[in-house]
Design a protein around this motif. Structure first.
Motif, PDB file in Angstrom:
ATOM      1  N   GLY A   1       1.204   0.342   2.698  1.00  0.00           N
ATOM      2  CA  GLY A   1       1.268   1.431   1.737  1.00  0.00           C
ATOM      3  C   GLY A   1       2.540   2.221   1.945  1.00  0.00           C
ATOM      4  O   GLY A   1       3.185   2.099   2.984  1.00  0.00           O
TER       5      GLY A   1
ATOM      6  N   ASN B   1       4.473   6.198   0.885  1.00  0.00           N
ATOM      7  CA  ASN B   1       4.571   7.497   0.223  1.00  0.00           C
ATOM      8  C   ASN B   1       6.006   7.970   0.378  1.00  0.00           C
ATOM      9  O   ASN B   1       6.599   7.817   1.453  1.00  0.00           O
TER      10      ASN B   1
ATOM     11  N   ARG C   1       8.573  11.325  -0.148  1.00  0.00           N
ATOM     12  CA  ARG C   1       8.699  12.766  -0.406  1.00  0.00           C
ATOM     13  C   ARG C   1      10.177  13.096  -0.340  1.00  0.00           C
ATOM     14  O   ARG C   1      10.859  12.765   0.622  1.00  0.00           O
TER      15      ARG C   1
ATOM     16  N   THR D   1       6.681  14.274  -4.587  1.00  0.00           N
ATOM     17  CA  THR D   1       5.987  13.274  -3.779  1.00  0.00           C
ATOM     18  C   THR D   1       5.555  12.130  -4.684  1.00  0.00           C
ATOM     19  O   THR D   1       4.980  12.351  -5.739  1.00  0.00           O
ATOM     20  N   ILE D   2       5.849  10.905  -4.243  1.00  0.00           N
ATOM     21  CA  ILE D   2       5.474   9.697  -4.974  1.00  0.00           C
ATOM     22  C   ILE D   2       4.507   8.918  -4.097  1.00  0.00           C
ATOM     23  O   ILE D   2       4.794   8.663  -2.937  1.00  0.00           O
ATOM     24  N   ASN D   3       3.354   8.527  -4.641  1.00  0.00           N
ATOM     25  CA  ASN D   3       2.334   7.840  -3.861  1.00  0.00           C
ATOM     26  C   ASN D   3       2.341   6.329  -4.030  1.00  0.00           C
ATOM     27  O   ASN D   3       1.346   5.671  -3.825  1.00  0.00           O
ATOM     28  N   GLY D   4       3.461   5.774  -4.398  1.00  0.00           N
ATOM     29  CA  GLY D   4       3.595   4.323  -4.523  1.00  0.00           C
ATOM     30  C   GLY D   4       4.993   3.986  -4.976  1.00  0.00           C
ATOM     31  O   GLY D   4       5.615   4.767  -5.679  1.00  0.00           O
TER      32      GLY D   4
END
Length: 111
Positions: free
Chosen positions: A28, A30, A32, A45-48
């Motif tokens: 995974g 993340n 920032r 913030t990007i979660n992917g």
């Protein structure tokens, strides 16, 4: 990791530098980032990540600093550095090469 090491002994102290390559699997990601000017500060913030690879190759270097109490017991301090030599993204304008600095500590008992 696949690493080469060299051990140098000095009475109670041992220094063991190592370097090698690693294969890393990404589970995974993340991201920032912060953009700052004189008046404003903005965080995103990007979660992917689009186009993220599932595996990448890396370089690792460390040095095991060891104090030997006797022939069986020692205490260790292990700073290490890891750096990606292939990007974790593919077909993106910006190529991403993660790196990290780590510190480990422990006690060793030799059988």
């Amino acid at each position: 990791p696949l690493m080469l090491s060299y051990k140098m002994d000095r009475k109670k102290f041992s220094i063991i530098p190592s370097a090698g390559i690693t294969a890393n699997f990404i589970t995974g990601a993340n991201v920032r980032t912060e953009v700052t000017d004189a008046i404003n500060k903005e965080a995103v913030t990007i979660n992917g990540l689009d186009g993220m690879r599932s595996m990448y190759a890396g370089f690792i270097a460390d040095v095991n600093l060891q104090y030997n109490f006797n022939s069986r017991w020692s205490i260790n301090l292990l700073p290490s550095f890891k750096y990606a030599i292939t990007p974790i993204t593919r077909s993106n304008v910006v190529k991403t090469f993660p790196y990290s600095f780590n510190m480990g500590a422990g006690i060793t008992y030799k059988f």
